[in-house]
Design a protein around this motif. Structure first.
Motif, PDB file in Angstrom:
ATOM      1  N   ARG A 149       0.819  -1.214   0.000  1.00 43.44           N
ATOM      2  CA  ARG A 149       0.000   0.000   0.000  1.00 43.44           C
ATOM      3  C   ARG A 149       0.857   1.270   0.000  1.00 43.44           C
ATOM      4  O   ARG A 149       1.810   1.389   0.765  1.00 43.44           O
ATOM      5  CB  ARG A 149      -0.941   0.008   1.215  1.00 43.44           C
ATOM      6  CG  ARG A 149      -2.102  -0.989   1.071  1.00 43.44           C
ATOM      7  CD  ARG A 149      -3.011  -0.945   2.281  1.00 43.44           C
ATOM      8  NE  ARG A 149      -4.153  -1.838   2.103  1.00 43.44           N
ATOM      9  CZ  ARG A 149      -5.334  -1.472   1.631  1.00 43.44           C
ATOM     10  NH1 ARG A 149      -5.536  -0.212   1.287  1.00 43.44           N
ATOM     11  NH2 ARG A 149      -6.324  -2.336   1.506  1.00 43.44           N
ATOM     12  N   ASN A 150       0.475   2.194  -0.871  1.00 40.87           N
ATOM     13  CA  ASN A 150       1.160   3.482  -0.979  1.00 40.87           C
ATOM     14  C   ASN A 150       0.145   4.513  -1.463  1.00 40.87           C
ATOM     15  O   ASN A 150       0.269   5.092  -2.540  1.00 40.87           O
ATOM     16  CB  ASN A 150       2.346   3.385  -1.946  1.00 40.87           C
ATOM     17  CG  ASN A 150       3.176   4.654  -1.997  1.00 40.87           C
ATOM     18  OD1 ASN A 150       2.984   5.573  -1.195  1.00 40.87           O
ATOM     19  ND2 ASN A 150       4.086   4.734  -2.946  1.00 40.87           N
ATOM     20  N   LYS A 151      -0.904   4.719  -0.657  1.00 36.31           N
ATOM     21  CA  LYS A 151      -2.058   5.530  -1.058  1.00 36.31           C
ATOM     22  C   LYS A 151      -1.699   6.976  -1.386  1.00 36.31           C
ATOM     23  O   LYS A 151      -2.356   7.625  -2.194  1.00 36.31           O
ATOM     24  CB  LYS A 151      -3.123   5.500   0.044  1.00 36.31           C
ATOM     25  CG  LYS A 151      -3.867   4.176   0.154  1.00 36.31           C
ATOM     26  CD  LYS A 151      -4.784   3.972  -1.040  1.00 36.31           C
ATOM     27  CE  LYS A 151      -5.622   2.714  -0.875  1.00 36.31           C
ATOM     28  NZ  LYS A 151      -6.540   2.501  -2.004  1.00 36.31           N
ATOM     29  N   THR A 158       8.782  14.410   3.696  1.00 34.48           N
ATOM     30  CA  THR A 158       9.658  14.431   2.517  1.00 34.48           C
ATOM     31  C   THR A 158       9.230  13.397   1.479  1.00 34.48           C
ATOM     32  O   THR A 158       9.913  13.167   0.492  1.00 34.48           O
ATOM     33  CB  THR A 158      11.129  14.203   2.916  1.00 34.48           C
ATOM     34  OG1 THR A 158      11.243  13.002   3.689  1.00 34.48           O
ATOM     35  CG2 THR A 158      11.671  15.366   3.719  1.00 34.48           C
ATOM     36  N   GLN A 159       8.079  12.764   1.741  1.00 36.26           N
ATOM     37  CA  GLN A 159       7.385  11.913   0.778  1.00 36.26           C
ATOM     38  C   GLN A 159       8.244  10.732   0.301  1.00 36.26           C
ATOM     39  O   GLN A 159       8.367  10.453  -0.886  1.00 36.26           O
ATOM     40  CB  GLN A 159       6.880  12.765  -0.389  1.00 36.26           C
ATOM     41  CG  GLN A 159       5.949  13.875   0.082  1.00 36.26           C
ATOM     42  CD  GLN A 159       5.528  14.855  -0.988  1.00 36.26           C
ATOM     43  OE1 GLN A 159       5.242  14.455  -2.109  1.00 36.26           O
ATOM     44  NE2 GLN A 159       5.466  16.143  -0.632  1.00 36.26           N
ATOM     45  N   CYS A 160       8.819  10.042   1.306  1.00 33.31           N
ATOM     46  CA  CYS A 160       9.630   8.858   1.015  1.00 33.31           C
ATOM     47  C   CYS A 160       8.728   7.655   0.738  1.00 33.31           C
ATOM     48  O   CYS A 160       7.656   7.526   1.316  1.00 33.31           O
ATOM     49  CB  CYS A 160      10.554   8.547   2.201  1.00 33.31           C
ATOM     50  SG  CYS A 160      11.794   9.824   2.486  1.00 33.31           S
ATOM     51  N   HIS A 161       9.208   6.773  -0.111  1.00 35.52           N
ATOM     52  CA  HIS A 161       8.437   5.582  -0.454  1.00 35.52           C
ATOM     53  C   HIS A 161       8.285   4.713   0.793  1.00 35.52           C
ATOM     54  O   HIS A 161       9.260   4.454   1.502  1.00 35.52           O
ATOM     55  CB  HIS A 161       9.145   4.789  -1.558  1.00 35.52           C
ATOM     56  CG  HIS A 161       8.249   3.800  -2.242  1.00 35.52           C
ATOM     57  ND1 HIS A 161       7.746   2.687  -1.603  1.00 35.52           N
ATOM     58  CD2 HIS A 161       7.759   3.760  -3.517  1.00 35.52           C
ATOM     59  CE1 HIS A 161       6.992   1.999  -2.447  1.00 35.52           C
ATOM     60  NE2 HIS A 161       6.972   2.636  -3.602  1.00 35.52           N
ATOM     61  N   THR A 202       4.243   1.370  10.911  1.00 35.76           N
ATOM     62  CA  THR A 202       4.964   2.209   9.956  1.00 35.76           C
ATOM     63  C   THR A 202       4.077   2.604   8.781  1.00 35.76           C
ATOM     64  O   THR A 202       3.827   3.775   8.532  1.00 35.76           O
ATOM     65  CB  THR A 202       6.219   1.483   9.434  1.00 35.76           C
ATOM     66  OG1 THR A 202       7.080   1.184  10.530  1.00 35.76           O
ATOM     67  CG2 THR A 202       6.976   2.349   8.457  1.00 35.76           C
ATOM     68  N   ARG A 203       3.604   1.618   8.068  1.00 35.49           N
ATOM     69  CA  ARG A 203       2.849   1.890   6.846  1.00 35.49           C
ATOM     70  C   ARG A 203       1.448   2.442   7.163  1.00 35.49           C
ATOM     71  O   ARG A 203       0.892   3.199   6.379  1.00 35.49           O
ATOM     72  CB  ARG A 203       2.745   0.620   5.995  1.00 35.49           C
ATOM     73  CG  ARG A 203       2.410   0.876   4.530  1.00 35.49           C
ATOM     74  CD  ARG A 203       2.612  -0.369   3.698  1.00 35.49           C
ATOM     75  NE  ARG A 203       4.008  -0.671   3.505  1.00 35.49           N
ATOM     76  CZ  ARG A 203       4.661  -0.527   2.342  1.00 35.49           C
ATOM     77  NH1 ARG A 203       4.027  -0.088   1.277  1.00 35.49           N
ATOM     78  NH2 ARG A 203       5.924  -0.844   2.245  1.00 35.49           N
ATOM     79  N   PHE A 219       0.762   6.736   6.766  1.00 31.71           N
ATOM     80  CA  PHE A 219      -0.581   6.889   6.181  1.00 31.71           C
ATOM     81  C   PHE A 219      -0.656   6.264   4.783  1.00 31.71           C
ATOM     82  O   PHE A 219      -1.460   6.660   3.940  1.00 31.71           O
ATOM     83  CB  PHE A 219      -0.981   8.368   6.125  1.00 31.71           C
ATOM     84  CG  PHE A 219      -2.469   8.591   6.132  1.00 31.71           C
ATOM     85  CD1 PHE A 219      -3.219   8.339   7.257  1.00 31.71           C
ATOM     86  CD2 PHE A 219      -3.112   9.068   4.999  1.00 31.71           C
ATOM     87  CE1 PHE A 219      -4.601   8.548   7.264  1.00 31.71           C
ATOM     88  CE2 PHE A 219      -4.487   9.282   4.993  1.00 31.71           C
ATOM     89  CZ  PHE A 219      -5.235   9.024   6.133  1.00 31.71           C
ATOM     90  N   ALA A 220       0.199   5.265   4.562  1.00 28.45           N
ATOM     91  CA  ALA A 220       0.251   4.627   3.245  1.00 28.45           C
ATOM     92  C   ALA A 220      -0.952   3.732   3.000  1.00 28.45           C
ATOM     93  O   ALA A 220      -1.251   3.388   1.854  1.00 28.45           O
ATOM     94  CB  ALA A 220       1.547   3.815   3.112  1.00 28.45           C
TER      95      ALA A 220
END
Length: 515
Positions: free
Chosen positions: A334-336, A386-389, A413-414, A419-420
């Protein structure tokens, strides 16, 4: 009389449960096996203290079983017969020992759960899986609890757990103290008083183990004092840490559980997560110990101190495990928010002029430890702003902390931190400018940057990053009611201010090592 079946029982490195029913049975024709394997040391880069901690705890557990006349096979990391994978080692042991049945405890990682299912399919003998007898919920209890509900809010699950186990209840349906949650009392900044007792530490010489790890060629991160290893690695150690927490730290735990300070890595935190995540301690006995001590010392300990502690274990820990089994395997992808940047290099050496990050990362590298607010509002906050993956963030958290096992790491974490997952775990992203960090810590006091400034060269990087993040992701948050106030404030900023914010933030994100 029924013929006895020769059994092989697997114990994983996070299944060191002395109280498991396996050890209440007759043990004739039963072999227990524990293995140190490259399969487990190499799936991510782990902190050296994490590898040492797990190996040492496993060896102590094997010794405990051997001393009680159980038959134990133990594969050390450099043993010649160690094939370094679960499948190869099990097949070898089954053949060599004429095993007729293979038994294991259900793993807490999806990866291992799938691997063991595949191994069992490939065997020509019977196999059986057992519960670990550790958690207060089953894998699918959370799914049942939230069935038909729109949102999986942790608070309601926590209240149900309190009722179910009759923990701190005045009546069947009413909590002690008149409130379920004393979180608003758990947000004090520590400014020098009350005095913080030294942690219940250990001074173990683990140089022999470090040498074995180096000889194996295992890649690790972080630092270790080989002559003074400071983590519990046996049930006896773990009980000592639990008792020390109750007697010395519980009295102020709730007040300062969110506080941060440069001079104190542990503050009033228990340091019990490694003990529980390896199952050397059960969550129920930890909760019972804290509550019993509170009842015996009600004149000195406020209910808010113990409720904050119970909530983390009875509520949050069980909730996160439930989310994990409900949402895996897709959860790990997930990477919303569609974040794509790399984690800055200073996450591996602490070399940054931002004092909060320098301190939290250096402490993590030195101790394999940071408490939840350091993880959430310092290192996690910066990675999100910083919008890291999230894959990069996951790998770092899974590797650097001694208590990090995927079921609890990835959900925190996720879900909570990055908030992924788009709001499954948290109803809003946990981001802040420098003002929150200044409110809860002394980090800003001697920092190179000024927390009061916004876009100047010496302005705290968190300030421009915060507003830039809200602006970049405003489409994601436009229907999030909990973000309404901040999005409204963003809209009131004029174009010139927004331009300065975004210019400053872009510079920080592009050149993180300059900051």
């Amino acid at each position: 009389m029924a013929k006895k079946v020769k059994k092989l029982r697997l114990i994983l490195g996070d299944q060191l449960n002395h109280q498991h029913s396996w050890f209440q049975e007759e043990q004739d024709d039963t072999i227990y096996v524990l293995m140190e394997m490259r399969q487990e040391t190499d799936y991510t880069v782990h902190h050296i203290q994490k590898v040492v901690g797990f190996f040492l705890a496993m060896r102590n557990f094997a010794e405990y079983l051997t001393n009680r006349q159980y038959e134990v096979i133990y594969y050390h990391i450099n043993d010649k017969e160690n094939n370094q994978t679960l499948a190869e080692n099990l097949k070898q042991l089954i053949k060599k020992n004429d095993i007729e049945k293979f038994e294991y405890q259900l793993p807490d990682e999806y990866r291992l759960d799938q691997q063991l299912k595949e191994i069992c399919k490939s065997l020509s003998i019977d196999s059986e899986a057992y519960d670990t007898e550790h958690f207060l919920t089953t894998r699918n209890d959370l799914e049942k609890f939230y069935d038909g509900k729109k949102q999986m809010t942790m608070e309601y699950f926590y209240r149900d757990m309190r009722k179910k186990y009759d923990i701190m209840m005045a009546t069947k349906n009413d909590p002690e103290g008149g409130k379920w949650n004393f979180d608003k009392s758990n947000r004090k900044k520590w400014t020098g008083t009350p005095e913080i007792p030294h942690e219940r530490g250990f001074r173990k010489d683990v140089s022999h183990l470090v040498k074995e790890i180096e000889q194996a060629g295992i890649k690790t991160m972080g630092n270790i004092n080989e002559k003074s290893f400071n983590w519990p690695s046996s049930r006896e150690d773990s009980l000592s840490v639990l008792n020390y927490f109750c007697k010395n730290l519980l009295v102020h735990f709730g007040d300062f559980q969110d506080a941060l300070h440069t001079d104190h890595a542990y503050l009033f935190h228990s340091r019990l997560s490694f003990c529980m995540n390896t199952k050397m301690l059960s969550p129920k006995e930890v909760i019972d110990s804290a509550i019993s001590y509170y009842y015996e010392h009600k004149d000195k300990i406020d209910i808010s101190q113990v409720e904050g502690f119970v909530r983390q274990i009875l509520g949050w820990r069980e909730y996160m495990r439930g989310i994990y089994w409900l949402k895996m395997p897709g959860y790990r992808r997930r990477n919303k928010l569609d974040n794509q940047n790399e984690l800055p290099p200073f996450y591996w050496d602490g070399k940054t002029k931002m004092n909060c990050l320098h301190h939290a990362i250096t402490q993590s590298l030195d101790n394999a430890y940071a408490h939840h607010i350091q993880r959430l509002m310092i290192t996690g906050n910066y990675a999100l702003l910083t919008q890291c993956h999230p894959d990069e963030v996951d790998a770092w958290y899974l590797g650097i902390y001694i208590d990090a096992i995927e079921w609890v790491e990835i959900t925190n974490t996720r879900g909570m931190s990055q908030f992924a997952d788009g709001g499954i775990v948290a109803t809003k992203p946990y981001v802040s400018s420098g003002s929150y960090i200044n409110k809860m810590s002394n980090y800003c006091k001697n920092c190179h940057y000024k927390v009061s400034k916004k876009t100047e060269n010496d302005a705290c990087p968190f300030n421009s990053l915060y507003w830039n993040f809200l602006d970049d992701k405003k489409e994601f948050f436009k229907n999030n009611q909990r973000m309404n106030m901040m999005m409204s404030l963003l809209e009131k900023k004029d174009a010139k201010e927004i331009s300065k914010i975004k210019e400053r933030a872009a510079l920080i994100i592009k050149n993180p090592t300059d900051f």
